[in-house]
Scaffold this motif. Structure first.
Motif, short mmCIF file in Angstrom:
data_model
loop_
_atom_site.label_atom_id
_atom_site.label_comp_id
_atom_site.label_asym_id
_atom_site.label_seq_id
_atom_site.Cartn_x
_atom_site.Cartn_y
_atom_site.Cartn_z
N PRO A 1 0.83 -1.21 0.00
CA PRO A 1 0.00 0.00 0.00
C PRO A 1 0.87 1.26 0.00
O PRO A 1 2.03 1.23 0.40
CB PRO A 1 -0.78 -0.11 1.31
N LYS A 2 0.29 2.36 -0.46
CA LYS A 2 0.99 3.64 -0.48
C LYS A 2 1.26 4.09 0.96
O LYS A 2 0.50 3.80 1.87
CB LYS A 2 0.15 4.72 -1.17
N LYS A 3 2.38 4.79 1.16
CA LYS A 3 2.72 5.31 2.47
C LYS A 3 1.94 6.60 2.72
O LYS A 3 1.90 7.48 1.87
CB LYS A 3 4.22 5.59 2.52
N ILE A 4 1.32 6.71 3.88
CA ILE A 4 0.49 7.86 4.20
C ILE A 4 1.04 8.56 5.44
O ILE A 4 1.38 7.91 6.43
CB ILE A 4 -0.97 7.42 4.45
N CYS A 5 1.13 9.89 5.38
CA CYS A 5 1.62 10.69 6.50
C CYS A 5 0.61 10.60 7.65
O CYS A 5 -0.57 10.88 7.45
CB CYS A 5 1.80 12.14 6.06
N PRO A 6 1.07 10.22 8.85
CA PRO A 6 0.14 10.12 9.98
C PRO A 6 -0.34 11.48 10.49
O PRO A 6 -1.35 11.57 11.16
CB PRO A 6 0.95 9.39 11.05
N GLU A 7 0.38 12.55 10.17
CA GLU A 7 0.00 13.89 10.63
C GLU A 7 -1.15 14.47 9.83
O GLU A 7 -2.12 14.95 10.37
CB GLU A 7 1.22 14.83 10.56
N CYS A 8 -1.01 14.45 8.48
CA CYS A 8 -2.01 15.13 7.63
C CYS A 8 -2.81 14.17 6.75
O CYS A 8 -3.80 14.58 6.15
CB CYS A 8 -1.33 16.18 6.76
N GLY A 9 -2.37 12.91 6.64
CA GLY A 9 -3.10 11.94 5.84
C GLY A 9 -2.78 11.97 4.36
O GLY A 9 -3.40 11.24 3.59
N GLU A 10 -1.82 12.77 3.96
CA GLU A 10 -1.44 12.88 2.55
C GLU A 10 -0.62 11.66 2.13
O GLU A 10 0.21 11.17 2.89
CB GLU A 10 -0.63 14.15 2.34
N THR A 11 -0.85 11.19 0.90
CA THR A 11 -0.05 10.09 0.36
C THR A 11 1.35 10.63 0.07
O THR A 11 1.51 11.65 -0.56
CB THR A 11 -0.68 9.54 -0.93
N MET A 12 2.35 9.90 0.55
CA MET A 12 3.74 10.35 0.40
C MET A 12 4.39 9.73 -0.82
O MET A 12 4.10 8.59 -1.17
CB MET A 12 4.54 9.98 1.65
N LYS A 13 5.29 10.47 -1.43
CA LYS A 13 6.08 9.95 -2.54
C LYS A 13 7.20 9.11 -1.91
O LYS A 13 7.96 9.60 -1.08
CB LYS A 13 6.68 11.09 -3.36
N GLU A 14 7.26 7.85 -2.29
CA GLU A 14 8.27 6.95 -1.72
C GLU A 14 9.66 7.28 -2.26
O GLU A 14 9.82 7.62 -3.42
CB GLU A 14 7.94 5.49 -2.06
N GLN A 15 10.65 7.16 -1.40
CA GLN A 15 12.04 7.32 -1.81
C GLN A 15 12.78 6.07 -1.37
O GLN A 15 12.52 5.53 -0.29
CB GLN A 15 12.64 8.56 -1.18
#
Length: 44
Positions: A13-27
């Motif tokens: 699954p896509k990584k999601i920021c726990p603070e704002c809920g935005e989907t993060m670009k994986e590095q």
């Protein structure tokens, strides 16, 4: 049945920021949990 490594990583699954809920670009070598925007708010 053993699944190939390529298929394993493709189905994660896509990584999601726990603070704002935005989907993060994986590095490739990043272990950050928050997105850049939330991290910059913490350093201010």
């Amino acid at each position: 049945m053993i699944i190939s490594p390529i298929e394993f990583f493709r189905t994660l699954p896509k990584k999601i920021c726990p603070e704002c809920g935005e989907t993060m670009k994986e590095q490739a070598e990043s272990y950050l949990m928050e997105c850049d925007r939330c991290l910059s708010k913490k350093t201010e």
